[in-house]
Design a protein around this motif. Structure first.
Motif, PDB file in Angstrom:
ATOM      1  N   ILE A 197       0.835  -1.203   0.000  1.00 61.20           N
ATOM      2  CA  ILE A 197       0.000   0.000   0.000  1.00 61.20           C
ATOM      3  C   ILE A 197       0.871   1.256   0.000  1.00 61.20           C
ATOM      4  O   ILE A 197       0.516   2.255  -0.634  1.00 61.20           O
ATOM      5  CB  ILE A 197      -0.995   0.010   1.183  1.00 61.20           C
ATOM      6  N   ARG A 198       2.034   1.211   0.649  1.00 64.19           N
ATOM      7  CA  ARG A 198       2.928   2.373   0.604  1.00 64.19           C
ATOM      8  C   ARG A 198       3.465   2.579  -0.813  1.00 64.19           C
ATOM      9  O   ARG A 198       3.552   3.718  -1.294  1.00 64.19           O
ATOM     10  CB  ARG A 198       4.070   2.206   1.609  1.00 64.19           C
ATOM     11  N   ALA A 199       3.817   1.492  -1.491  1.00 66.33           N
ATOM     12  CA  ALA A 199       4.311   1.598  -2.875  1.00 66.33           C
ATOM     13  C   ALA A 199       3.215   2.119  -3.793  1.00 66.33           C
ATOM     14  O   ALA A 199       3.464   2.980  -4.658  1.00 66.33           O
ATOM     15  CB  ALA A 199       4.812   0.237  -3.360  1.00 66.33           C
ATOM     16  N   GLU A 200       1.998   1.613  -3.617  1.00 62.29           N
ATOM     17  CA  GLU A 200       0.874   2.059  -4.439  1.00 62.29           C
ATOM     18  C   GLU A 200       0.566   3.530  -4.191  1.00 62.29           C
ATOM     19  O   GLU A 200       0.301   4.289  -5.134  1.00 62.29           O
ATOM     20  CB  GLU A 200      -0.362   1.212  -4.127  1.00 62.29           C
ATOM     21  N   LEU A 201       0.610   3.949  -2.923  1.00 59.62           N
ATOM     22  CA  LEU A 201       0.318   5.345  -2.599  1.00 59.62           C
ATOM     23  C   LEU A 201       1.387   6.270  -3.167  1.00 59.62           C
ATOM     24  O   LEU A 201       1.062   7.342  -3.693  1.00 59.62           O
ATOM     25  CB  LEU A 201       0.205   5.524  -1.084  1.00 59.62           C
ATOM     26  N   ARG A 202       2.659   5.867  -3.072  1.00 58.39           N
ATOM     27  CA  ARG A 202       3.728   6.697  -3.651  1.00 58.39           C
ATOM     28  C   ARG A 202       3.506   6.894  -5.149  1.00 58.39           C
ATOM     29  O   ARG A 202       3.642   8.008  -5.667  1.00 58.39           O
ATOM     30  CB  ARG A 202       5.096   6.046  -3.413  1.00 58.39           C
ATOM     31  N   GLU A 203       3.189   5.806  -5.836  1.00 50.48           N
ATOM     32  CA  GLU A 203       2.955   5.895  -7.285  1.00 50.48           C
ATOM     33  C   GLU A 203       1.743   6.783  -7.582  1.00 50.48           C
ATOM     34  O   GLU A 203       1.764   7.595  -8.513  1.00 50.48           O
ATOM     35  CB  GLU A 203       2.732   4.497  -7.855  1.00 50.48           C
ATOM     36  N   HIS A 204       0.705   6.633  -6.773  1.00 51.69           N
ATOM     37  CA  HIS A 204      -0.514   7.438  -6.945  1.00 51.69           C
ATOM     38  C   HIS A 204      -0.213   8.924  -6.775  1.00 51.69           C
ATOM     39  O   HIS A 204      -0.623   9.757  -7.599  1.00 51.69           O
ATOM     40  CB  HIS A 204      -1.546   6.978  -5.913  1.00 51.69           C
ATOM     41  N   LEU A 205       0.523   9.266  -5.713  1.00 52.70           N
ATOM     42  CA  LEU A 205       0.822  10.671  -5.444  1.00 52.70           C
ATOM     43  C   LEU A 205       1.840  11.240  -6.431  1.00 52.70           C
ATOM     44  O   LEU A 205       1.776  12.422  -6.783  1.00 52.70           O
ATOM     45  CB  LEU A 205       1.318  10.848  -4.008  1.00 52.70           C
ATOM     46  N   ASP A 206       2.779  10.412  -6.893  1.00 59.84           N
ATOM     47  CA  ASP A 206       3.734  10.871  -7.911  1.00 59.84           C
ATOM     48  C   ASP A 206       3.007  11.232  -9.202  1.00 59.84           C
ATOM     49  O   ASP A 206       3.334  12.232  -9.858  1.00 59.84           O
ATOM     50  CB  ASP A 206       4.783   9.801  -8.191  1.00 59.84           C
TER      51      ASP A 206
END
Length: 229
Positions: A197-206
């Motif tokens: 979920i942290r990896a997905e959120l980083r990609e989402h916010l990037d």
């Protein structure tokens, strides 16, 4: 029987701050513009009290600054966008990590209802409604995380992100991928995989940061061409 509670209308200062914030973000009010209290009060048919409240809000969000002769528009640069998203990523990663193991069935249901609302907005290309649902989804993540200090920081900058969000969703030809990204975040939250979920959120916010930077750059270039013509 459900008892409906009356909702309080936003204070005049909050309403005026929202109007001015949108104008600043969209560069209808250019950096350096002098915001005169009396003129704003007359233009929006309010007393000077709400005008002062609005200007103080915008100052706390870094959109205007107080000088000896009053308040002046600062606006948002590309560096400001990067700073805002760096802040958001820092606090939202903590929020979603805390949310794992804390999320209730009711909160998951609310999250899925918001995602379905986003899909419905995407179906009819309702950008403004989509942006509103998007912000409510992320606010939910902070509430699930349960850290009141993080919630305070998010709520302080949420109005700025909301105005910026309107710009990016207006540029998106198809809002469905973004809606499904939010659904994926919710799935990962339910599964409880912190790394995923942290990896997905980083990609989402990037991705959001990139689209935001593009939208702001277009406004800056458009304002420059307008001044030159």
């Amino acid at each position: 029987m459900v008892t409906m509670r009356p909702t309080r209308a936003p204070a005049l200062g909050d309403q005026l701050a929202a109007v001015l914030r949108d104008q600043i973000v969209r560069r209808h009010l250019q950096p350096g513009t002098h915001l005169v209290e009396d003129s704003l009060a007359a233009e929006y048919d309010v007393s000077r009290g709400p005008v002062r409240d609005a200007l103080r809000q915008l100052e706390s969000q870094g959109l205007v600054e107080s000088r000896r002769r009053g308040f002046f528009v600062v606006g948002l640069s590309q560096e400001d966008i990067n700073d805002l998203y760096e802040l958001r990523e820092s606090i939202e990663l903590v929020a979603v990590t805390r949310a794992i193991g804390r999320v209730s069935d009711d909160q998951l249901r609310i999250g899925r209802e918001i995602v379905q609302e986003m899909i419905a907005c995407a179906d009819r290309a309702a950008a403004a409604d989509f942006a509103d649902a998007d912000m409510r989804f992320h606010a939910l993540l902070y509430r699930i995380g349960g850290n009141s200090r993080l919630i305070d920081v998010w709520e302080a900058y949420e109005p700025v992100f909301a105005s910026l969000m309107q710009l990016t969703v207006e540029e998106d030809v198809d809002l469905h991928p973004s809606a499904h990204d939010h659904g994926r975040l919710l799935d990962l939250l339910e599964e409880g995989d912190a790394d995923e979920i942290r990896a997905e959120l980083r990609e989402h916010l990037d991705g959001a940061r990139s689209r935001m930077a593009h939208a702001v750059q277009a406004l800056i270039e458009g304002a420059g061409e307008e001044r030159a013509s």
